[in-house]
Design a protein around this motif. Sequence first.
Motif, short mmCIF file in Angstrom:
data_model
loop_
_atom_site.label_atom_id
_atom_site.label_comp_id
_atom_site.label_asym_id
_atom_site.label_seq_id
_atom_site.Cartn_x
_atom_site.Cartn_y
_atom_site.Cartn_z
N LEU A 1 0.85 -1.19 0.00
CA LEU A 1 0.00 0.00 0.00
C LEU A 1 0.88 1.24 0.00
O LEU A 1 1.76 1.38 0.85
CB LEU A 1 -0.91 0.02 1.23
CG LEU A 1 -1.91 -1.11 1.35
CD1 LEU A 1 -2.64 -1.02 2.69
CD2 LEU A 1 -2.90 -1.07 0.20
N HIS A 2 0.67 2.11 -0.97
CA HIS A 2 1.32 3.42 -1.01
C HIS A 2 0.22 4.43 -0.77
O HIS A 2 -0.62 4.66 -1.65
CB HIS A 2 1.97 3.66 -2.37
CG HIS A 2 3.06 2.69 -2.70
ND1 HIS A 2 4.37 2.89 -2.35
CD2 HIS A 2 3.00 1.50 -3.34
CE1 HIS A 2 5.09 1.88 -2.78
NE2 HIS A 2 4.29 1.01 -3.38
N LEU A 3 0.17 5.00 0.41
CA LEU A 3 -0.89 5.95 0.75
C LEU A 3 -0.39 7.35 0.47
O LEU A 3 0.64 7.77 0.98
CB LEU A 3 -1.27 5.79 2.23
CG LEU A 3 -1.68 4.39 2.65
CD1 LEU A 3 -1.95 4.35 4.15
CD2 LEU A 3 -2.88 3.91 1.88
N PHE A 4 -1.14 8.08 -0.35
CA PHE A 4 -0.72 9.41 -0.77
C PHE A 4 -1.91 10.34 -0.74
O PHE A 4 -3.01 9.98 -1.15
CB PHE A 4 -0.16 9.33 -2.21
CG PHE A 4 0.04 10.67 -2.85
CD1 PHE A 4 1.13 11.45 -2.52
CD2 PHE A 4 -0.86 11.14 -3.78
CE1 PHE A 4 1.32 12.68 -3.11
CE2 PHE A 4 -0.69 12.37 -4.38
CZ PHE A 4 0.42 13.14 -4.04
N ASP A 5 -1.69 11.52 -0.26
CA ASP A 5 -2.70 12.58 -0.32
C ASP A 5 -1.96 13.89 -0.44
O ASP A 5 -0.94 14.09 0.20
CB ASP A 5 -3.59 12.58 0.92
CG ASP A 5 -4.91 13.27 0.66
OD1 ASP A 5 -4.89 14.40 0.12
OD2 ASP A 5 -5.95 12.69 0.99
N ASN A 6 -2.45 14.77 -1.29
CA ASN A 6 -1.76 16.05 -1.44
C ASN A 6 -2.32 17.13 -0.52
O ASN A 6 -1.99 18.29 -0.65
CB ASN A 6 -1.77 16.51 -2.90
CG ASN A 6 -3.16 16.72 -3.45
OD1 ASN A 6 -4.11 16.15 -2.95
ND2 ASN A 6 -3.29 17.53 -4.46
N ILE A 7 -3.14 16.74 0.44
CA ILE A 7 -3.63 17.66 1.46
C ILE A 7 -2.76 17.44 2.70
O ILE A 7 -2.78 16.37 3.30
CB ILE A 7 -5.12 17.42 1.78
CG1 ILE A 7 -5.96 17.62 0.53
CG2 ILE A 7 -5.58 18.34 2.91
CD1 ILE A 7 -7.41 17.23 0.69
N SER B 1 -10.80 22.93 -11.02
CA SER B 1 -9.41 23.35 -11.04
C SER B 1 -8.63 22.69 -9.90
O SER B 1 -7.51 22.22 -10.08
CB SER B 1 -9.33 24.87 -10.94
OG SER B 1 -8.00 25.28 -10.83
N LYS B 2 -9.23 22.66 -8.71
CA LYS B 2 -8.58 22.00 -7.56
C LYS B 2 -8.43 20.51 -7.82
O LYS B 2 -7.40 19.91 -7.49
CB LYS B 2 -9.36 22.25 -6.29
CG LYS B 2 -9.23 23.67 -5.78
CD LYS B 2 -9.82 23.79 -4.39
CE LYS B 2 -9.58 25.14 -3.81
NZ LYS B 2 -8.20 25.34 -3.37
N ASN B 3 -9.46 19.88 -8.40
CA ASN B 3 -9.39 18.45 -8.69
C ASN B 3 -8.31 18.15 -9.73
O ASN B 3 -7.57 17.17 -9.59
CB ASN B 3 -10.74 17.92 -9.16
CG ASN B 3 -11.70 17.73 -8.00
OD1 ASN B 3 -11.29 17.40 -6.89
ND2 ASN B 3 -12.97 17.93 -8.24
N VAL B 4 -8.20 18.99 -10.75
CA VAL B 4 -7.19 18.77 -11.78
C VAL B 4 -5.80 18.83 -11.17
O VAL B 4 -4.95 17.98 -11.45
CB VAL B 4 -7.34 19.79 -12.94
CG1 VAL B 4 -6.11 19.79 -13.83
CG2 VAL B 4 -8.58 19.48 -13.76
N SER B 5 -5.54 19.79 -10.30
CA SER B 5 -4.21 19.87 -9.68
C SER B 5 -3.95 18.65 -8.80
O SER B 5 -2.82 18.15 -8.74
CB SER B 5 -4.04 21.18 -8.91
OG SER B 5 -4.90 21.24 -7.81
N MET B 6 -4.98 18.15 -8.12
CA MET B 6 -4.83 16.95 -7.30
C MET B 6 -4.51 15.74 -8.18
O MET B 6 -3.60 14.97 -7.89
CB MET B 6 -6.12 16.70 -6.51
CG MET B 6 -6.07 15.46 -5.63
SD MET B 6 -7.58 15.21 -4.68
CE MET B 6 -8.76 14.86 -5.99
N MET C 1 -3.18 15.74 -11.14
CA MET C 1 -1.85 15.90 -11.74
C MET C 1 -0.77 15.47 -10.75
O MET C 1 0.21 14.83 -11.13
CB MET C 1 -1.64 17.33 -12.21
CG MET C 1 -2.65 17.69 -13.26
SD MET C 1 -2.18 18.61 -14.70
CE MET C 1 -0.50 18.63 -14.88
N ALA C 2 -0.94 15.81 -9.48
CA ALA C 2 0.03 15.38 -8.46
C ALA C 2 0.03 13.86 -8.33
O ALA C 2 1.09 13.24 -8.21
CB ALA C 2 -0.31 16.03 -7.11
N GLN C 3 -1.15 13.25 -8.37
CA GLN C 3 -1.24 11.79 -8.31
C GLN C 3 -0.57 11.17 -9.53
O GLN C 3 0.16 10.18 -9.41
CB GLN C 3 -2.70 11.35 -8.21
CG GLN C 3 -3.35 11.70 -6.90
CD GLN C 3 -4.84 11.40 -6.88
OE1 GLN C 3 -5.47 11.19 -7.92
NE2 GLN C 3 -5.41 11.40 -5.69
#
Length: 104
Positions: A23-29, A79-84, A86-88
Motif C-alpha cells: 500500500l502506497h498511501l498518498f494525499d496532497n492535502i 481546477s482543484k481536482n485537476v491539480s490533485m 496531476m500530483a497523483q
Amino acid sequence: MGYAILPMIARVVMLGPDQPVTLHLFDNIEQVDEALNGIKMEFIDVAFPLLKACKDINIAIMLGRFPQKEGMERTDMMSKNVSMYMAQASTLGKHAAADCKVTS
C-alpha cells in the motif's frame, strides 16, 4: 471511502490469497499526513499476511476529489481536482510499473 476499502485490499478479498500487496498511501492535502501515518500504524499492528514491500505499483486505485463548497463555482472545484489528479499522476509516473492498471 479509502479507509473502508484498505482492509479489503490488504486481505484476500480483492486480489486473491496468493497476491502480495503493498500500500502506497498518498494525499496532497498536508493535514491528512497524520491520519495516513495512523492508518499505516494500524496496518502494521494488524499484520496482514499479504502486506509486503515491493518496488513497482501494479494497480493504483485513485479515490477522492475536492468537494464543491458553498459559494464555490464548479470551475473552481474542477481546477482543484485537476491539480490533485496531476500530483497523483506525477507520483504514479515515478513509482508505477510500466503495465500499471489505474482505476478511480
